[in-house]
Design a protein around this motif. Structure first.
Motif, mmCIF file in Angstrom:
data_model
loop_
_atom_site.group_PDB
_atom_site.id
_atom_site.type_symbol
_atom_site.label_atom_id
_atom_site.label_comp_id
_atom_site.label_asym_id
_atom_site.label_seq_id
_atom_site.Cartn_x
_atom_site.Cartn_y
_atom_site.Cartn_z
ATOM 1 N N LEU A 1 -5.636 15.671 1.529
ATOM 2 C CA LEU A 1 -6.183 14.515 0.826
ATOM 3 C C LEU A 1 -5.066 13.506 0.581
ATOM 4 C CD1 LEU A 1 -8.677 13.237 -0.554
ATOM 5 C CD2 LEU A 1 -7.876 14.291 -2.693
ATOM 6 N N SER B 1 0.848 -1.190 0.000
ATOM 7 C CA SER B 1 0.000 0.000 0.000
ATOM 8 C C SER B 1 0.883 1.239 0.000
ATOM 9 C CB SER B 1 -0.915 -0.001 1.224
ATOM 10 O OG SER B 1 -1.826 1.076 1.172
ATOM 11 N N PHE C 1 -6.941 4.511 -4.375
ATOM 12 C CA PHE C 1 -7.836 4.945 -3.300
ATOM 13 C C PHE C 1 -7.471 6.375 -2.903
ATOM 14 C CE2 PHE C 1 -4.231 2.898 -1.142
ATOM 15 C CZ PHE C 1 -3.851 3.885 -0.237
ATOM 16 N N SER C 2 -8.347 6.997 -2.177
ATOM 17 C CA SER C 2 -8.095 8.320 -1.612
ATOM 18 C C SER C 2 -8.958 8.485 -0.377
ATOM 19 C CB SER C 2 -8.400 9.422 -2.632
ATOM 20 O OG SER C 2 -9.767 9.435 -2.974
ATOM 21 N N TYR C 3 -8.482 9.255 0.591
ATOM 22 C CA TYR C 3 -9.264 9.546 1.780
ATOM 23 C C TYR C 3 -8.761 10.850 2.402
ATOM 24 C CZ TYR C 3 -5.275 7.500 4.315
ATOM 25 O OH TYR C 3 -4.025 7.221 4.784
ATOM 26 N N GLN C 4 -9.592 11.419 3.234
ATOM 27 C CA GLN C 4 -9.255 12.684 3.870
ATOM 28 C C GLN C 4 -8.451 12.424 5.134
ATOM 29 O OE1 GLN C 4 -10.680 15.147 2.016
ATOM 30 N NE2 GLN C 4 -9.534 16.776 3.004
ATOM 31 N N LYS C 5 -7.313 13.071 5.233
ATOM 32 C CA LYS C 5 -6.464 12.917 6.412
ATOM 33 C C LYS C 5 -7.034 13.758 7.546
ATOM 34 C CE LYS C 5 -1.681 13.610 7.981
ATOM 35 N NZ LYS C 5 -1.975 14.645 8.987
ATOM 36 N N GLN C 6 -7.187 13.154 8.706
ATOM 37 C CA GLN C 6 -7.748 13.858 9.849
ATOM 38 C C GLN C 6 -6.624 14.403 10.725
ATOM 39 O OE1 GLN C 6 -10.552 11.613 12.083
ATOM 40 N NE2 GLN C 6 -11.090 13.284 13.450
#
Length: 298
Positions: free
Chosen positions: A133, A72, A118-123
């Motif tokens: 992002l 990953s 994939f992509s996701y929002q970093k908190q």
């Protein structure tokens, strides 16, 4: 080294390692789990790009694999290093290599299966930033296991390994040569692997049981012209000789031989042969020494 340590060593020595963020002074490459963002090892520097890899050794009979390896790759969308730039490098890094963990009788190689983006929002704490992002991809490989095929005398696989080694002394023959933990198959280091597909009884006589052993021969080399040349050379030599001498000095006759130069050299093998060899029902009795007198003098 263990299997996961060999994968780490391969990734650490790859071209992408220098593009990773740093954790505790080394490239951010992790096995199974990534340290949390507030760990001291990150320091005040960026935490991306980074790699996390894991594997599942559950056999996949449908795809003839011993398991799957997932690498990953995670990047920030605002950095210069993007997944689509590094994904081909990672795929190439794992191609045509053999890993042999310490004290194991098996070698493993990897066949690329697919890549999923994939992509996701970093908190960041409780605040969600539109610019944070995370973009990345999961690179999934089938793990192929090359086990030690040695059985018992007369052993057709050991005999075939010796035959190939005598014909191509520069090649690495799995099951015959002592191999290093990481081997990169190539023109300089071609690799042969022989495996026994099946054995069946052909006929029986009073003294011999004749068996047919079906053998698949894999030749691992990324150069297609070298693969064809050396595989054809082996096929021609077997056809001309007509037999392979087993370790007990008896012959194994080549009954059938077929070569498919377009076959997948990882999973199928380019050369398939059927060899016929015999098992003796009776062993020659030793001679007994009788009525013997031994004298000696000083």
């Amino acid at each position: 080294m263990k299997f996961e340590e060999l994968i780490y060593k391969r990734l650490l020595n790859s071209e992408v390692a220098g593009k990773m963020a740093s954790y505790a002074g080394v490239p951010a490459i992790f096995y199974s789990e990534v340290p949390s963002d507030n760990q001291e090892g990150w320091g005040d520097k960026t935490q991306y790009p980074r790699i996390c890899y894991w594997f599942d050794m559950q056999a996949n009979q449908e795809r003839n694999s011993a398991g799957t390896l997932t690498i990953s790759l995670m990047c920030m969308n605002e950095t210069e290093q993007l997944p689509e730039q590094m994904e081909p490098i990672l795929r190439s890094c794992m191609k045509d290599i053999l890993l042999t963990p310490h004290e194991e009788n098996s070698s493993y190689c990897f066949a690329w299966g697919k890549t999923e983006a994939f992509s996701y929002q970093k908190q960041d704490g409780t605040r969600m930033s539109d610019g944070d992002l995370v973009v990345g991809c999961d690179i999934i490989f089938d793990i192929l296991e090359y086990t030690n095929q040695e059985t018992t005398d007369p052993d057709p696989i050991v005999a075939m390994n010796r035959y190939i080694k005598e014909l191509y002394p520069e090649a690495i023959v799995l099951g015959w040569d002592k191999v290093e933990e990481i081997i990169e198959a190539g023109v300089e280091t071609p690799v042969f692997y022989c495996r026994l597909l099946e054995t069946e009884v052909d006929r029986e006589t009073n003294t011999v049981v004749w068996l047919n052993g079906k053998i698949a021969i894999h030749f691992l080399c990324p150069d297609s012209s070298v693969r064809m040349k050396m595989t054809m050379g082996l096929a021609n030599k077997l056809s001309l000789d007509g037999e392979v001498i087993l370790l007990d000095k008896s012959p194994m006759f080549i009954e059938e031989l077929s070569a498919d130069y377009k076959a997948d050299y990882f999973t199928e093998g380019q050369l398939k042969i059927t060899g016929q060899y015999g098992l003796l029902r009776y062993q020659q009795a030793g001679k007994i020494l009788r009525n013997t007198t031994i004298t000696g003098g000083v």
